[in-house]
Design an enzyme around this catalytic site. Structure first.
Site, PDB file in Angstrom:
ATOM      1  N   ARG A 131       9.659   5.854  45.076  1.00  0.00           N
ATOM      2  CA  ARG A 131       8.635   4.815  45.162  1.00  0.00           C
ATOM      3  C   ARG A 131       9.216   3.542  45.760  1.00  0.00           C
ATOM      4  NH1 ARG A 131       6.048   1.586  40.212  1.00  0.00           N
ATOM      5  NH2 ARG A 131       4.501   0.399  41.364  1.00  0.00           N
ATOM      6  N   GLN A 139      14.376  -3.076  37.204  1.00  0.00           N
ATOM      7  CA  GLN A 139      14.195  -1.636  36.971  1.00  0.00           C
ATOM      8  C   GLN A 139      15.496  -1.044  36.417  1.00  0.00           C
ATOM      9  OE1 GLN A 139      11.156  -0.507  37.585  1.00  0.00           O
ATOM     10  NE2 GLN A 139      11.211   1.720  37.806  1.00  0.00           N
ATOM     11  N   THR A 179       8.501  10.722  12.361  1.00  0.00           N
ATOM     12  CA  THR A 179       7.862  10.800  11.047  1.00  0.00           C
ATOM     13  C   THR A 179       8.264  12.053  10.281  1.00  0.00           C
ATOM     14  OG1 THR A 179       5.996   9.608  12.029  1.00  0.00           O
ATOM     15  CG2 THR A 179       5.614  10.637   9.895  1.00  0.00           C
ATOM     16  N   GLU A 203      10.419  15.461   8.960  1.00  0.00           N
ATOM     17  CA  GLU A 203      11.783  15.685   8.455  1.00  0.00           C
ATOM     18  C   GLU A 203      12.440  14.393   7.957  1.00  0.00           C
ATOM     19  OE1 GLU A 203      11.777  19.629   8.486  1.00  0.00           O
ATOM     20  OE2 GLU A 203      13.552  18.502   7.938  1.00  0.00           O
ATOM     21  N   ASP A 246      10.773  10.324   7.176  1.00  0.00           N
ATOM     22  CA  ASP A 246      10.328   9.158   7.946  1.00  0.00           C
ATOM     23  C   ASP A 246      11.538   8.289   8.292  1.00  0.00           C
ATOM     24  OD1 ASP A 246       8.106   7.025   8.629  1.00  0.00           O
ATOM     25  OD2 ASP A 246       9.662   6.009   7.465  1.00  0.00           O
TER      26      ASP A 246
END
Lengths: 468, 468
Positions: free
Chosen positions: B114, B134, B226, B228, B230
């Protein structure tokens, strides 16, 4: 040949049967993030092949094409075009507050309903809203929702003010207004997108359900970080304006509007915060001083480093990551300042102002904690003062806790608008979750589609094998 | 009555016609985030009504129920159960590296294709990968993908080691291994989820298309924060282990494994970084020292503040937001250390080690910059040393730029696996995007469905009105 960007209105489809007109190829651009809301947006593919556009379909308020085919440049100052930008970005900031307060409303209400752990002796478990970790993640977002609302209201006023000046051909405050709205668009939308995700995570596994309302809210909201000016590109524009202002201030010019504090350069470059106890951070003047000093010193620091580069442009490019941070510091100062100014107005309702003052302190001090490196390395705050700010934050969370649900109820969103089983006003979450689950298309049949064709042959075959 | 958690295997559906057995109610839990991948997961609703489970369907390796119906506690130490947790979390860390490197591969390749802006004189525009902004967002994520890969490899070794010790009934290193894997699971999955979103934003508007592969990658990955355990709850477990270790160290005990550095408390509590030039930060020992000092001082600081509270538990709860930060500091130290240790091994391929060394420095220094407040307020780094680290980061980005595409090609992902038109190996992005767009179901007909029923009556009526 002279190349310009001009606007046209072009008929694309037949008014009889809606088929594309000759020479026009068009289609949808493809599926997008989320469950579907953005798929009905008309982001499309469009190609013209020998399509002539009649002259009177050009938007000719400014530049024009004469009957003879001559392109006539507008003599209207370019700056006028910024008026619309200011308008659009002002609405985006207002929308950020709306989206954020929706997410916060869902997360606060559900955190008051959901209970987990915390009981060693068989008693009831603890509402998750009582956990300090939940508060320290959620209450700064609640404070941000209010902060963005107030800065959004002020931006609306600014747009009117800018427009009046433009009509009187006074373009003097336009660059400042432009930088200010660009920066506020960038900072509020980035923070809101992140905050919606954080609210979703704060709802645990249930936040992952579409019925929580949060996944689609995120997918519909997050494009705001990219459209109407990519947020990083916008911050670089703010930074460019800051660098210009620094050099103007050095040349003795007095800046105006949101950048006026830079005129106070003598004091702000050498001041040290006088904060001595945690409660000293409740003083708005103490907050404002360090946010001003941090923003100014970061900008001046960038300007000095740019001046050491072989060229201005090379320096700007090389230092652009630092310039982004300086721009964010400037924009955060604006939001903090507008929150403080709002609280100097009359605010009806007993105790309302007091609650908002706590949120204002939380908003400012959580930023101070998050960007402590800025404040310490620019030398306006000491490590001890930073620790005191953090200590006060903990106390403020405890004070906001009893009113947290009221503070999101105050947004006055209907259940229909929230679209979330977790954020229900009546708190009756679990029956609603259960009911919602049964609406899943997979539950239309007791035995799922595909069992006869795929699962049964597999199961039966395995049974046969195991009998061998 | 005694209450325990035990595992059972229960038949839910008939093997004849797949209908639920008597007393069993079950269904899908409802639609979830993303375009669909998670909707086929068997998260469900399950209810039993008078369902008897035969005794031999209980998982009785540890606790047991006798034929007489008596519950017999296992005399196997509880710690053994942690072995499986260590295993599961180790695979999660390896998956984090995979997901992150997929996203980074897409974003780096597309950023090389790009082009945008950057030409004032009519020349070609600039590859967005050449912009410092970037690079400063993308290269730390590239470095993180490698860092997580190496720490994942090490965790795999750790699991084997733990298992061997468990079989020899040596439980001594288990708490440390448990805290270490819990912390690594938390830090790597949170950072990866955020990083996938950041990679999506780094692809601009096109990152929002499903065909970019990024929206679904995010929606499928983010539950790892979330499930196994939090991520915040896991960090609090790490923090609890840290507090215990601090008090053991104070009592003269020598800690082992990833926590061994805490034994060096005398030096680490008072050392000041000797870094004097930007290049001094290339020295792994200089990096390790400040990461150790920061982690230890944050932990000790928490321990001291907890000791001032009325009770240990109250103090822990009150200070939990600070404890989270201390836990993160400790885990980041582990990742940095394992990266450094990896580079002390033989690494085949000319120049490969050199590239990895740059990534290691980028990984550590971007963390130092991001958490500068920690390093400054604990006093192991000065503001000037922080600025030098930042200066070196800029130089390292420029050095990594020429090899950035090679560094993601090295992950060796096929186009099929990446599933992204933006991340194609051949870089032929735009024709692919165009082709992909036409696959949108909305493009199946030239005149969209619904025109006859809805749009045409509306258009015709409006035409009539405008003729009045």
């Amino acid at each position: 040949m002279d190349i310009h960007i001009s606007g046209f209105i072009v008929q694309l489809r037949s008014l009889d049967d809606h088929s594309p007109l000759p020479g026009v190829t068009l289609g949808d651009i493809g599926g997008k993030f989320g469950s579907g809301a953005y798929n009905s947006m008309d982001n499309g593919v469009l190609r013209f092949d020998h399509v002539r556009i009649p002259r009177d379909q050009m938007l000719m308020r400014l530049s024009q094409v004469t009957r003879e085919g001559k392109y006539v440049h507008s003599d209207v100052p370019k700056q006028l075009l910024y008026g619309t930008m200011v308008y659009v970005r002002q609405t985006i900031v207002a929308d950020a507050s709306k989206a954020l307060s929706r997410a916060v409303c869902i997360a606060v209400r559900y955190s008051a309903i959901r209970k987990q752990f915390g009981s060693q002796d068989g008693g009831p478990e603890t509402q998750v809203l009582n956990y300090k970790t939940q508060q320290s993640r959620l209450f700064p977002l609640l404070a941000s929702a209010y902060a963005y609302r107030f800065v959004g209201q002020w931006l609306k006023w600014l747009y009117t003010d800018v427009n009046q000046k433009l009509e009187a051909k006074d373009y003097s405050t336009l660059p400042e207004a432009h930088a200010c709205t660009a920066g506020l668009k960038s900072v509020t939308t980035s923070a809101t997108a992140d905050a919606i995700e954080e609210c979703r995570k704060l709802c645990g596994g249930h936040g992952y359900l579409n019925s929580s309302g949060l996944p689609e809210l995120f997918a519909v909201y997050v494009p705001a970080c990219t459209y109407e000016g990519d947020n990083v590109v916008l911050l670089l524009q703010v930074a460019r304006f800051l660098m210009k202002t620094v050099s103007q201030v050095a040349a003795g010019k007095q800046p105006v509007g949101t950048i006026a504090y830079m005129g106070n350069i003598q004091h702000l470059m050498q001041c040290k915060s006088a904060v001595n106890t945690a409660e000293d951070w409740l003083n708005p003047a103490a907050i404002k001083e360090v946010f001003e000093a941090r923003a100014l010193r970061m900008a001046v620091n960038c300007a000095q480093n740019i001046s050491k580069a072989p060229s201005q442009e090379e320096g700007f490019s090389e230092l652009s990551p630092d310039l982004l941070e300086a721009a964010v510091a400037h924009v955060q100062l604006i939001i903090v300042t507008k929150f403080i100014e709002k609280l100097q107005e009359d605010i009806p309702g007993p105790g309302v102002k007091e609650q908002l003052q706590k949120l204002c302190s939380i908003y400012a001090l959580h930023l101070l904690h998050k960007h402590l490196g800025d404040f310490l390395s620019t030398g306006c705050v000491t490590a001890r003062q930073g620790a005191l700010a953090n200590e006060l934050l903990g106390k403020l969370y405890a004070q906001v806790r009893p009113n947290a649900v009221a503070l999101v109820d105050a947004f006055d969103y209907t259940d229909h608008y929230l679209g979330s089983v977790l954020g229900r006003y009546d708190g009756d979450v679990y029956p609603a979750l259960y009911e919602e689950a049964w609406k899943d298309p997979l539950n239309e049949t007791v035995v799922p589609d595909g069992y006869q064709e795929h699962l049964r042959p597999l199961l039966k075959q395995q049974l046969k094998l195991s009998r061998l």
